[in-house]
Enzyme design. Structure first.
Site, PDB file in Angstrom:
ATOM      1  CE  LYS A   1      -2.468   2.473  13.927  1.00  0.00           C
ATOM      2  NZ  LYS A   1      -2.939   2.083  12.728  1.00  0.00           N
TER       3      LYS A   1
ATOM      4  CE1 TYR B   1       0.766   1.036  15.247  1.00  0.00           C
ATOM      5  CE2 TYR B   1      -0.264   1.396  17.837  1.00  0.00           C
ATOM      6  CZ  TYR B   1      -0.370   0.959  16.399  1.00  0.00           C
ATOM      7  OH  TYR B   1      -1.324  -0.087  16.121  1.00  0.00           O
TER       8      TYR B   1
ATOM      9  CG  ASN C   1      -5.902  -3.928   9.095  1.00  0.00           C
ATOM     10  OD1 ASN C   1      -6.226  -3.743  10.320  1.00  0.00           O
ATOM     11  ND2 ASN C   1      -5.191  -4.862   8.437  1.00  0.00           N
TER      12      ASN C   1
ATOM     13  CB  VAL D   1      -1.022   0.025   1.124  1.00  0.00           C
ATOM     14  CG1 VAL D   1      -1.986  -0.839   1.017  1.00  0.00           C
ATOM     15  CG2 VAL D   1      -0.322   0.013   2.578  1.00  0.00           C
TER      16      VAL D   1
ATOM     17  CB  SER E   1      -4.262   1.662  18.297  1.00  0.00           C
ATOM     18  OG  SER E   1      -3.595   1.454  19.294  1.00  0.00           O
TER      19      SER E   1
END
Lengths: 254, 254
Positions: free
Chosen positions: B163, B159, B89, B67, B146
């Site tokens: 997110k 992360y 995802n 992707v 998340s």
């Protein structure tokens, strides 16, 4: 239950719903019954409790009703403590008296705090204790909150105070009840067209305000909320606790 | 009153569909009746997922795709007639203490978790709005976020940045795509029993520490997250947009 998809199935579960005669409470009772759950309905209007009973019994689940004001602590306590089965509480009874902050009457403040905050707390506590006493090993409590539990609105200062409170209560309860595997969540709908809000929507300006504040440009239906409640009540949401499902067509995303 | 999770006649695209949550979501969406386009970098994984979907009498089509390669993704989209649901995802994580984060890791994670997620979402949205009856049939985009899109955690700073970014993107997209009746939401799971998390949990001390942070005392199952995604994909959630479904056993309620 498929490999990874869990259905909304409440067979064999018993749900207590307050404010069950009208609007969201009534729709939720119906949705839970459609998912197979037995219904205990608390409301103040006997005729409406009876008519709800007819609808619920047609769905071949058990129906018990109790005509009682949620503010009547002693009667509520005695009723809940005698229940033989209880898995789910939909803590729905609530009201609103829209007034601009500077003009909020003391009596309005008292009414909203009594119903939306104190009674909601008391019933949640009584039901949680009863679920634990019955050794049900799991449970789900859904507090009916509102977008006004997340943001403010004109003439909604007291309502927001009570619903922000319910949001806090939801998280606190979730932590204390997790060890009993009782999950606690809230749903936060935008303004739903119900008997109580019908009078607000009668005001064209208000209707326009609601639609324009909702990016998806539709009014939330009782079915939208009832489906989310049934989802939270079921094992389909078994890892969701201390959280809120916001059903607002994007109102609070802005 | 109760809306069932039913995705018949819908076409869904899932990125990172070869393993873990992407795999679970693909299978769950197929179980709910959707035709699922599955994308992954690893052909052998796609074959496995396709077989499972076929076994459950679902329908799928697989494409090998990285992707982060926009052109590759664009070419695949050209081969698809219509798109109703996107599960955005594909993602990864490389935990490091903030002062130690290597520049290449920050680049890698940001390119995958943010840049590719944005590009995939934009390209799919452009395809979705083209359908003439889009307003009537609606559309749904679900970003895999998340609990770390809501709260911070040791060693998860990049992360967290990615997110939290996705949470912002989801709200922005929700507002702009609402006129097309395309809803945009995120799912925010806690640690899930996936291959990625199993690797982290080999460190017993870390596992104990993480579990003690989940009030329900257990990690999420892939089915918990996949069911939440399926709930957000169809008309069960038709008034839910610009929000998050937090599947975290109470982690962020604290």
């Amino acid at each position: 239950m498929g490999l990874f998809l869990k259905n909304i199935n409440l067979k064999g579960k018993t749900a207590l719903i307050t404010g069950a005669t009208k609007g969201l409470g009534r729709g939720t009772a119906q949705a839970i019954a459609e998912a197979g759950g037995n219904i205990i309905a608390i409301g103040r209007n006997q005729l409406e409790l009876n008519s709800l009973g007819k609808i619920i019994k047609k769905l071949r689940v058990k129906y018990v009703s109790f005509n009682c004001d949620v503010n009547n602590f002693n009667r509520i306590k005695s009723f809940i403590s005698k229940l033989k089965k209880l898995d789910i509480l939909v803590n729905n009874a609530g009201t609103n008296i829209p007034e601009s902050f500077l003009n909020v009457k003391k009596s309005s403040l008292e009414t909203l705090l009594n119903v939306n905050t104190k009674s909601a707390f008391n019933i949640a506590q009584l039901c949680a204790n009863q679920i634990i006493r019955l050794k049900r090993k799991q449970g789900s409590i859904i507090n009916i909150s509102s977008i006004f539990g997340l943001v403010a609105g004109q003439k909604r200062s007291v309502y927001s105070m009570t619903k922000f409170g319910v949001e806090g209560l939801t998280k606190g309860m979730a932590l204390d009840l997790a060890k009993y595997n009782i999950r606690v969540n809230s749903v936060c709908p935008n303004i739903v067209l119900t008997p109580r809000t019908k009078k607000y929507f009668a005001d064209k300006k208000y209707y326009k305000y609601v639609k324009e504040s909702t990016p998806i440009n539709k009014v939330v239906t009782v079915s939208d909320v009832a489906t989310a409640v049934a989802f939270l009540a079921s094992d389909a949401s078994s890892m969701i606790t201390g959280s809120s499902i916001v059903i607002d067509g994007g109102w609070t995303a802005k | 009153m109760l809306k069932k999770i039913n995705l018949k006649n819908k076409i869904a695209l899932v990125t990172g569909a070869g393993k873990g949550l992407g795999k679970a979501c693909s299978i769950a969406l197929a179980e709910a009746g959707a035709k699922v386009i599955i994308l992954s970098r690893t052909k052998s994984d796609l074959i496995k997922v396709s077989k499972i979907i076929k076994k459950t009498k679902g329908s799928s089509e697989a494409f090998v795709c990285d992707v982060t390669n926009v052109q590759e993704f664009k070419n695949i989209l050209k081969k698809i007639s219509r798109l109703d649901i996107l599960v955005n995802n594909a993602g990864n994580n490389r935990p490091e203490h903030f002062t130690e984060v290597k520049r290449e890791n920050m680049e890698y994670l940001t390119n995958l978790n943010m840049k590719a997620a944005f590009n995939v979402a934009q390209l799919c949205s452009q395809k979705m709005v083209k359908a003439k009856n889009r307003k009537k049939i609606g559309g749904s985009i679900i970003h895999m976020s998340s609990q770390l899109g809501k709260v911070g955690c040791e060693g998860r700073n990049v992360y967290n940045m990615n997110k939290f970014g996705i949470e912002g993107l989801a709200r922005g997209m929700a507002v702009e795509l609402a006129p097309y009746n395309i809803r945009v939401n995120t799912v925010c799971p806690t640690f899930v029993e996936t291959p990625m998390v199993k690797k982290f949990f080999k460190n017993k001390k870390f596992k104990k520490q993480m579990l003690s942070n989940i009030p329900l005392g257990r990690v999420a199952k892939e089915s918990d997250v996949a069911t939440a995604v399926a709930f957000l994909a169809g008309e069960t959630s038709e008034m839910i947009t610009g929000t998050s479904l937090v599947v975290d056993g109470g982690w962020t309620a604290k």
